[in-house]
Write a protein that holds these residues in place. Sequence first.
Motif, PDB file in Angstrom:
ATOM      1  N   THR A  95      45.896  43.422  36.362  1.00 55.99           N
ATOM      2  CA  THR A  95      45.588  42.312  35.452  1.00 55.99           C
ATOM      3  C   THR A  95      44.293  41.595  35.840  1.00 55.99           C
ATOM      4  OG1 THR A  95      46.921  40.783  36.787  1.00 55.99           O
ATOM      5  CG2 THR A  95      48.032  41.943  34.986  1.00 55.99           C
ATOM      6  N   MET A  96      43.414  42.283  36.580  1.00 62.05           N
ATOM      7  CA  MET A  96      42.237  41.646  37.156  1.00 62.05           C
ATOM      8  C   MET A  96      41.308  41.059  36.083  1.00 62.05           C
ATOM      9  SD  MET A  96      39.665  43.191  40.033  1.00 62.05           S
ATOM     10  CE  MET A  96      39.161  44.582  39.065  1.00 62.05           C
ATOM     11  N   ASP A  97      40.988  39.787  36.234  1.00 62.59           N
ATOM     12  CA  ASP A  97      40.042  39.105  35.361  1.00 62.59           C
ATOM     13  C   ASP A  97      39.051  38.369  36.258  1.00 62.59           C
ATOM     14  OD1 ASP A  97      38.601  37.702  33.530  1.00 62.59           O
ATOM     15  OD2 ASP A  97      40.227  36.362  32.922  1.00 62.59           O
ATOM     16  N   THR A  98      37.899  39.000  36.469  1.00 59.45           N
ATOM     17  CA  THR A  98      36.934  38.448  37.432  1.00 59.45           C
ATOM     18  C   THR A  98      36.285  37.161  36.937  1.00 59.45           C
ATOM     19  OG1 THR A  98      35.237  39.911  36.504  1.00 59.45           O
ATOM     20  CG2 THR A  98      36.436  40.682  38.460  1.00 59.45           C
ATOM     21  N   SER A  99      36.509  36.812  35.663  1.00 61.67           N
ATOM     22  CA  SER A  99      35.944  35.561  35.149  1.00 61.67           C
ATOM     23  C   SER A  99      36.896  34.386  35.314  1.00 61.67           C
ATOM     24  CB  SER A  99      35.590  35.723  33.661  1.00 61.67           C
ATOM     25  OG  SER A  99      36.767  35.960  32.901  1.00 61.67           O
ATOM     26  N   SER A 100      38.105  34.654  35.809  1.00 63.47           N
ATOM     27  CA  SER A 100      39.101  33.585  35.949  1.00 63.47           C
ATOM     28  C   SER A 100      38.737  32.640  37.085  1.00 63.47           C
ATOM     29  CB  SER A 100      40.480  34.198  36.215  1.00 63.47           C
ATOM     30  OG  SER A 100      40.525  34.778  37.510  1.00 63.47           O
ATOM     31  N   GLN A 101      39.327  31.435  37.053  1.00 66.39           N
ATOM     32  CA  GLN A 101      39.067  30.447  38.080  1.00 66.39           C
ATOM     33  C   GLN A 101      39.562  30.926  39.441  1.00 66.39           C
ATOM     34  OE1 GLN A 101      37.252  27.617  37.515  1.00 66.39           O
ATOM     35  NE2 GLN A 101      37.244  27.507  39.761  1.00 66.39           N
ATOM     36  N   GLN A 102      40.658  31.686  39.442  1.00 65.57           N
ATOM     37  CA  GLN A 102      41.191  32.223  40.702  1.00 65.57           C
ATOM     38  C   GLN A 102      40.163  33.106  41.399  1.00 65.57           C
ATOM     39  OE1 GLN A 102      44.696  34.151  39.193  1.00 65.57           O
ATOM     40  NE2 GLN A 102      46.050  32.473  39.798  1.00 65.57           N
ATOM     41  N   PHE A 103      39.507  33.953  40.632  1.00 66.92           N
ATOM     42  CA  PHE A 103      38.508  34.835  41.239  1.00 66.92           C
ATOM     43  C   PHE A 103      37.274  34.049  41.660  1.00 66.92           C
ATOM     44  CE2 PHE A 103      40.894  38.546  40.031  1.00 66.92           C
ATOM     45  CZ  PHE A 103      40.443  39.530  40.901  1.00 66.92           C
ATOM     46  N   LYS A 104      36.898  33.044  40.881  1.00 68.16           N
ATOM     47  CA  LYS A 104      35.746  32.227  41.265  1.00 68.16           C
ATOM     48  C   LYS A 104      36.019  31.475  42.558  1.00 68.16           C
ATOM     49  CE  LYS A 104      33.965  31.616  36.565  1.00 68.16           C
ATOM     50  NZ  LYS A 104      33.709  30.668  35.454  1.00 68.16           N
ATOM     51  N   ASP A 105      37.236  30.936  42.701  1.00 70.79           N
ATOM     52  CA  ASP A 105      37.601  30.257  43.945  1.00 70.79           C
ATOM     53  C   ASP A 105      37.605  31.235  45.117  1.00 70.79           C
ATOM     54  OD1 ASP A 105      37.885  27.936  42.503  1.00 70.79           O
ATOM     55  OD2 ASP A 105      40.084  28.056  42.362  1.00 70.79           O
TER      56      ASP A 105
END
Length: 553
Positions: A379-389
């Motif tokens: 379900t990887m979404d590199t634009s999500s806040q989780q990935f940014k953090d």
Amino acid sequence: MGTQMKRIYGIDLGTTYSSIAYVDEFGKAVVIPNSENERVTPSVVFFDGDAVVVGGVAKESARLYPNEVVSFIKRSMGEPNFLFEYNGKSYRPEEISAYVLKKVAKDAEEKIGEAITDVVITCPAYFGINEREATKIAGEIAGFNVRQIINEPTAAAIAYGSIEQTDNRVVLVYDLGGGTFDITMIDIRPDAIQVICTGGDHNLGGKDWDDRIVNNLVQEFQTQTGSREDILEDPDTWQDLQLSAEKSKKILSQREKTPIAVTHGGERVKVELQRDKFYEITRDLLERTISLTHGILEEARKKGYNRFDEIILVGGSTRMPQVEKRIKEEFGMDPKVFDPDEAVAKGAAIFGWKLSINDDLIKRVAQKTQKTVEEITKTMDTSSQQFKDAAREMADDTGVTQAAVESSLIKIRDVTSKSFGVVVNNAENEEAVFNVVLRNTAVPVNAKDTFFTAVANQQKVLIRIMECETSEEWVPVETAVEIGTAVLNLPTGLPTETPVEISFSLNREGRLQITARETTESKEVNVVIETTSVIRGKDLDEAKARSQGAVVQ
């Protein structure tokens, strides 16, 4: 700097030369010199007693020991009938290639003081299932965790895109190596690299230019001596002429003529090869690359790409002046010579760096969300806040800038260089291949089609899985290659023309999975194509054991 990410190295496993690279602490791709302090290593293997000698020494040894030296093995990758015999043992192309991989890695380890375990290996874009699988197995025989096999032009584009990312541009990558030719159109953007289409010929490269020189030398020898003997039947003479041809080709890139001595059977003649003559005897080879390039431009037009902004030249054979001159003449623009010997290895290293960063980011997100790595990957979404953090945290921990971490998340999309289909009866009730996945389709791809049983109460369906080089849906059986089979058992009492769904799933590396399902009782068969053309089972175990115990110099 805090913790260090696991390095994944990029290896350009070339027909004539190979090299290895990594991304350093400054985010720069660097090629690691070998023990002779050369940045490329000849892909030549010399079996010398219990030792396996790879590189420059092996290449020079070919003059004295032509029967113990193997060159151009990449052209035989995926061929089931190729065997090299030495001391009562048989060696397949995968094992011989593994020694080249071990040599470049061993020398790199000594230079950087670090063990190399994970690698990305490149292959020609035009490699099919057999050749790609063979390349991966070569890496496994050498003892590596092969993270991915990527196309050489794509790797070159990654390297090119990494140094210039200010605007969008469509680039034609003309890759003429020692043994293979690829032509690929790529759309390079700051946030994505998209391969549009690719083609080429993995039996066309600098070696063919060498062979033309060799044939010319044989003719000159026969003319001057009055002999009608085929002097190439002598392995020593053949090897000597091959080395002389390669050397003279390089000289003719700088000078108008070069003298060449031909010695055979106690006779010696001197041949003066003019650059114009060299151009004349190799013109059709160059025109073949131009024809293939036009073919790719036609494919691109079908996808809505009617122009390109730049042509970049990679591969050592693009150093021949006639290549750049002919391309400018044909396409009306000056091509850019881009790091011919090193671009592919550097691009593979950058791709490995991207994989390493992705691995770290996924682990961090998994820990924070208390999910598994597999769940996050799906379900990887590199634009999500989780990935940014996670990217910000990773930059703090490793010393890699957040911008560098974010730039590594650039999306890379490749295409399949072959079409894949099954044998069915066409409208004329004749056997033909129907391609379910067409060449130059973006990967990964899932595609399916529905076919029908031929007779009432049919008990089983034989599914012949085919690979071919055309972009057409229907092709004759004889123009395709069978790469696998599957048998679907059917329920009893089915009427004629019962639907059978066949699904093709092709991943980024070119690994193919087939599912066939009949629709009444949902009986199905699944098959992952594992070609019989590559080394398997006991032979593979023996090759790994030999590789681990071999003294590679």
